[in-house]
Design a protein around this motif. Structure first.
Motif, mmCIF file in Angstrom:
data_model
loop_
_atom_site.group_PDB
_atom_site.id
_atom_site.type_symbol
_atom_site.label_atom_id
_atom_site.label_comp_id
_atom_site.label_asym_id
_atom_site.label_seq_id
_atom_site.Cartn_x
_atom_site.Cartn_y
_atom_site.Cartn_z
ATOM 1 N N ARG A 183 76.565 25.863 62.689
ATOM 2 C CA ARG A 183 75.551 24.858 63.011
ATOM 3 C C ARG A 183 74.181 25.516 63.198
ATOM 4 N NH1 ARG A 183 76.707 20.314 67.444
ATOM 5 N NH2 ARG A 183 78.182 19.839 65.764
ATOM 6 N N GLN A 184 74.159 26.677 63.863
ATOM 7 C CA GLN A 184 72.887 27.369 64.070
ATOM 8 C C GLN A 184 72.330 27.901 62.756
ATOM 9 O OE1 GLN A 184 74.654 29.949 67.151
ATOM 10 N NE2 GLN A 184 72.902 29.440 68.447
ATOM 11 N N ARG A 185 73.201 28.470 61.946
ATOM 12 C CA ARG A 185 72.731 29.016 60.670
ATOM 13 C C ARG A 185 72.309 27.925 59.702
ATOM 14 N NH1 ARG A 185 70.617 33.927 60.546
ATOM 15 N NH2 ARG A 185 71.802 35.299 61.913
ATOM 16 N N LEU A 186 72.912 26.746 59.812
ATOM 17 C CA LEU A 186 72.481 25.650 58.950
ATOM 18 C C LEU A 186 71.075 25.192 59.322
ATOM 19 C CD1 LEU A 186 75.797 23.632 58.647
ATOM 20 C CD2 LEU A 186 74.561 24.796 56.806
ATOM 21 N N ASP A 187 70.749 25.268 60.603
ATOM 22 C CA ASP A 187 69.366 24.988 61.008
ATOM 23 C C ASP A 187 68.421 25.987 60.360
ATOM 24 O OD1 ASP A 187 67.146 23.960 62.576
ATOM 25 O OD2 ASP A 187 67.368 25.741 63.811
ATOM 26 N N TRP A 188 68.862 27.236 60.242
ATOM 27 C CA TRP A 188 68.099 28.283 59.558
ATOM 28 C C TRP A 188 67.880 27.913 58.098
ATOM 29 C CZ3 TRP A 188 70.416 32.716 56.627
ATOM 30 C CH2 TRP A 188 69.502 33.748 56.395
ATOM 31 N N LEU A 189 68.944 27.476 57.415
ATOM 32 C CA LEU A 189 68.816 27.114 56.001
ATOM 33 C C LEU A 189 67.919 25.890 55.814
ATOM 34 C CD1 LEU A 189 72.444 27.541 54.578
ATOM 35 C CD2 LEU A 189 70.597 29.205 54.656
ATOM 36 N N HIS A 190 67.992 24.957 56.735
ATOM 37 C CA HIS A 190 67.235 23.718 56.585
ATOM 38 C C HIS A 190 65.738 23.916 56.788
ATOM 39 C CE1 HIS A 190 71.137 21.298 57.527
ATOM 40 N NE2 HIS A 190 71.013 21.569 56.233
ATOM 41 N N ARG A 191 65.330 25.107 57.188
ATOM 42 C CA ARG A 191 63.892 25.393 57.324
ATOM 43 C C ARG A 191 63.250 25.793 55.997
ATOM 44 N NH1 ARG A 191 62.742 27.520 63.213
ATOM 45 N NH2 ARG A 191 64.528 26.663 64.317
ATOM 46 N N ASP A 192 64.053 25.858 54.939
ATOM 47 C CA ASP A 192 63.542 26.270 53.633
ATOM 48 C C ASP A 192 62.563 25.227 53.110
ATOM 49 O OD1 ASP A 192 63.164 27.062 50.934
ATOM 50 O OD2 ASP A 192 65.098 28.085 50.965
ATOM 51 N N THR A 193 61.343 25.657 52.842
ATOM 52 C CA THR A 193 60.303 24.727 52.394
ATOM 53 C C THR A 193 60.547 24.202 50.987
ATOM 54 O OG1 THR A 193 58.945 26.565 51.583
ATOM 55 C CG2 THR A 193 58.583 25.844 53.849
ATOM 56 N N ASP A 194 61.383 24.898 50.204
ATOM 57 C CA ASP A 194 61.650 24.459 48.831
ATOM 58 C C ASP A 194 62.741 23.406 48.761
ATOM 59 O OD1 ASP A 194 59.720 26.135 47.826
ATOM 60 O OD2 ASP A 194 61.102 27.809 47.520
ATOM 61 N N GLY A 195 63.301 23.015 49.903
ATOM 62 C CA GLY A 195 64.348 22.003 49.899
ATOM 63 C C GLY A 195 65.693 22.570 49.490
ATOM 64 N N TYR A 196 66.557 21.676 48.996
ATOM 65 C CA TYR A 196 67.935 22.078 48.677
ATOM 66 C C TYR A 196 67.995 23.060 47.513
ATOM 67 C CZ TYR A 196 72.632 21.921 46.782
ATOM 68 O OH TYR A 196 73.861 22.281 46.289
ATOM 69 N N ALA A 197 68.729 24.146 47.713
ATOM 70 C CA ALA A 197 69.088 25.092 46.651
ATOM 71 C C ALA A 197 70.490 25.595 46.989
ATOM 72 C CB ALA A 197 68.104 26.261 46.597
ATOM 73 N N PRO A 198 71.385 25.665 46.023
ATOM 74 C CA PRO A 198 72.793 25.972 46.335
ATOM 75 C C PRO A 198 73.044 27.406 46.793
ATOM 76 C CG PRO A 198 72.473 25.793 43.960
ATOM 77 C CD PRO A 198 71.196 25.345 44.595
ATOM 78 N N GLN A 199 72.269 28.374 46.288
ATOM 79 C CA GLN A 199 72.586 29.784 46.543
ATOM 80 C C GLN A 199 72.601 30.176 48.020
ATOM 81 O OE1 GLN A 199 70.425 32.393 47.623
ATOM 82 N NE2 GLN A 199 71.955 34.019 47.363
ATOM 83 N N PRO A 200 71.624 29.743 48.833
ATOM 84 C CA PRO A 200 71.668 30.148 50.244
ATOM 85 C C PRO A 200 72.943 29.700 50.964
ATOM 86 C CG PRO A 200 69.488 29.343 49.683
ATOM 87 C CD PRO A 200 70.361 29.039 48.522
ATOM 88 N N TYR A 201 73.468 28.520 50.616
ATOM 89 C CA TYR A 201 74.707 28.044 51.228
ATOM 90 C C TYR A 201 75.887 28.909 50.789
ATOM 91 C CZ TYR A 201 72.077 23.755 52.295
ATOM 92 O OH TYR A 201 71.156 22.856 52.759
ATOM 93 N N GLU A 202 75.943 29.199 49.496
ATOM 94 C CA GLU A 202 77.044 30.014 48.980
ATOM 95 C C GLU A 202 77.031 31.404 49.610
ATOM 96 O OE1 GLU A 202 79.451 29.148 47.075
ATOM 97 O OE2 GLU A 202 78.803 27.224 46.225
ATOM 98 N N ARG A 203 75.823 31.983 49.739
ATOM 99 C CA ARG A 203 75.729 33.328 50.311
ATOM 100 C C ARG A 203 76.172 33.333 51.779
ATOM 101 N NH1 ARG A 203 76.487 38.087 48.906
ATOM 102 N NH2 ARG A 203 77.785 37.952 50.732
ATOM 103 N N LEU A 204 75.741 32.316 52.529
ATOM 104 C CA LEU A 204 76.095 32.249 53.946
ATOM 105 C C LEU A 204 77.596 32.031 54.118
ATOM 106 C CD1 LEU A 204 75.228 32.232 56.887
ATOM 107 C CD2 LEU A 204 74.698 29.789 56.661
ATOM 108 N N ALA A 205 78.169 31.142 53.306
ATOM 109 C CA ALA A 205 79.608 30.898 53.396
ATOM 110 C C ALA A 205 80.405 32.153 53.065
ATOM 111 C CB ALA A 205 79.997 29.755 52.457
ATOM 112 N N GLN A 206 79.963 32.873 52.054
ATOM 113 C CA GLN A 206 80.662 34.109 51.677
ATOM 114 C C GLN A 206 80.582 35.143 52.803
ATOM 115 O OE1 GLN A 206 79.428 35.684 47.898
ATOM 116 N NE2 GLN A 206 80.531 37.606 48.162
ATOM 117 N N THR A 207 79.433 35.213 53.468
ATOM 118 C CA THR A 207 79.289 36.152 54.587
ATOM 119 C C THR A 207 80.240 35.790 55.720
ATOM 120 O OG1 THR A 207 76.969 36.561 54.030
ATOM 121 C CG2 THR A 207 77.671 37.100 56.265
#
Length: 539
Positions: free
Chosen positions: A378-402
């Protein structure tokens, strides 16, 4: 030169030269000896530059067994000290002297040059070769210090030097080569641009405590600078104007610890494509008003921004785009004001702090192996949602893999579920509806057993309904006892036969209820199977 034409102080210097003895013309009164009072000095302290030139180029032979040298202190030197293209084999050491005209040493070959605590209206030493040290400690030079193309085999010491050439080049050091250390510390200051593009330093480059001032342009322009050891821009280092280290190479570490940089609405520190063999420290009180950029830089060790203050409200405050580093320490003293661009960086260890996350990030393409701390999904998703470019799949995939690599599989699935939900917001209405149903039923396959609760609910619903309405019997031969629970379960199961569905058939509205249960059971059963298979394949 005829010795009979020399003044008394000149004759003293002439006679002292063969033995390399010092001649001190100062009065001993600090107030009178101040270089700002040089206009009041009498003829007893005046030496013509042509006398120095004559001695340096061989007008007097050294005394056998002695090292000849020009060593002069407390003098006012009149005329032009022009040694352009000269071959000088003896040391030149001037202390506490003042020059009426800028010395010209361009393309000269010098033994060693010491101009300590002197005042000069400029110093032109372009292309000069110094076989030894160039020592300018404590001097004040206006009109520019030109060392472009110079070659110094020893130390370049500019400790305490004050360079003044507002709007121009305070230090012109393009392609300067120094085999040992370069000191620009202990009160070094420059009003004007300090230029070191393409310069090569065989030891350390030290700007500790230096003050650079050129607010309309570059305070330090050192693109393609090559330093074999460490670079120190710390100990109270300040700059008004841009610091440009683009394409520079540092063989040791680069320290901006506690430095204060200011270039509002521009790039305060441009270290794009920088290569550092160990660590970079922009930490412990480091502050920058304007952008800080390490785009495309390669740092073998750590890039530390611990307790840093970064501000560029109208644009990117920090760019580490395409950075390659073993570790990025991004625990700033306060949230970065402006955008932090981490896109396409490759970092083994990313160490940050949720309390110092900037409000605006760019994370697409960011690669990292480990996060410290990993924090919750939940905390890291708040981190991803701060991306000014909006939705992009790679940051989610990278975080899930980590998360999966850390054994936090539940957090990894939560991230991928969030990815599917965020992707849904970018789709058209039909796909949004389908996605919404997938989310409710099985959480897009990342909650595959959620469908089991729906199956249980349907089983309870059917059991209650058919408890009050027993379906008609289709086949009277060998009719089993009707059981509403087993009957409903028989309807739900897409395969297999419990002996109830083929014998009993409801009518009216109950027939539609039975058809709904059959259809829902088929869809939910297939969804559970697909989701479970998908989850197992990810494991």
């Amino acid at each position: 030169m005829n010795i009979e034409d020399l003044t008394r102080p000149e004759r003293r210097l002439w006679e002292a030269f063969p033995k390399g003895e010092s001649v001190d013309l100062s009065s001993g009164d600090p107030a009178y000896d101040d270089l700002g009072q040089a206009d009041r000095w009498g003829s007893e302290r005046v030496v013509r530059a042509e006398v120095l030139v004559a001695l340096l180029v061989g007008a007097v032979e050294p005394q056998p067994g002695q090292v000849a040298a020009v060593r002069l202190g407390g003098a006012r030197i009149t005329g032009s000290l022009n040694l352009g293209h000269a071959e000088v084999s003896v040391p030149l050491a001037l202390t506490g002297c003042t020059f009426d005209d800028a010395p010209h040493l361009y393309w000269a070959s010098m033994n060693s040059v010491h101009l300590m605590r002197c005042r000069l209206p400029g110093l032109i030493a372009s292309g000069t070769r110094v076989d030894g040290h160039l020592w300018l400690e404590g001097s004040r030079i206006s009109g520019g210090l030109w060392l472009d193309g110079a070659n110094i085999t020893g130390i370049l010491n500019m400790s305490g030097v004050q360079l003044t050439n507002p709007g121009g080049d305070a230090l012109l050091g393009d392609r300067l080569a120094v085999d040992a250390n370069v000191y620009c510390d202990q009160g070094f200051s420059a009003n004007g641009e300090v230029r070191l593009p393409g310069a090569r330093v065989g030891g350390q480059l030290i700007f500790r405590g230096a003050r650079l001032h050129n607010p309309s342009g570059a305070a330090l322009y050192a693109s393609r600078l090559d330093v074999a050891a460490n670079v120190f821009c710390d100990g109270g280092f300040t700059s008004e104007g841009e610091i440009r280290l683009r394409g520079a190479r540092v063989g040791g570490y680069l320290s901006f610890v506690g430095a204060r940089l200011s270039a509002p609405e521009r790039t305060a520190l441009n270290a794009d494509d920088l290569a550092v063999e160990t660590d970079v420290y922009c930490s412990d009180g480091f502050s920058a008003v304007g952008a800080v950029s390490f785009a495309g830089a390669r740092v073998t060790g750590q890039l530390s921004l611990r307790d840093a203050h970064l501000r560029n409200e109208q644009g990117t405050a920090l760019s580490v785009q395409r950075l390659q580093a073993e570790e990025l320490l991004l625990r700033t003293a306060e949230p970065i004001t402006g955008i932090a661009d981490l896109s396409y960086a490759r970092i083994s260890l990313l160490r940050d702090d949720a309390a110092s996350w900037p409000a605006r990030l760019q994370l697409d393409g960011l690669q990292y192996e480990t996060l410290e701390p990993p924090l919750t999904a939940r905390q890291r998703l708040d981190w991803l949602h701060r991306d000014t470019d909006g939705y992009a799949p790679q940051p989610y995939e990278r975080l899930a893999q980590t998360y999966r690599s850390l054994g936090l599989d539940s957090d990894g699935r939560s991230v991928l579920l969030a990815k599917a939900r965020d992707r849904r917001q970018t789709q058209g209405l039909p796909r949004k509806i389908v996605g919404w149903l997938q989310d409710i039923l099985v959480g897009y396959g990342y909650r595959p057993f959620r469908a089991a609760s729906w199956l249980i609910g349907l089983l309870a619903f059917g059991t209650i309904v058919f408890s009050f309405h027993k379906p008609a019997i289709l086949n009277s031969d060998d009719t089993p006892h009707f059981n509403p629970f087993i009957y409903t379960l028989d309807l739900l199961l897409p395969i297999g036969d419990l002996g109830q569905e083929r014998v009993f058939s409801p009518d009216g509205v109950y027939q539609w209820i039975a058809m709904f249960i059959v259809t829902a059971g088929l869809l939910l059963g297939l969804t559970v199977a697909a989701g479970a298979t998908r989850a197992l394949s990810r494991e």
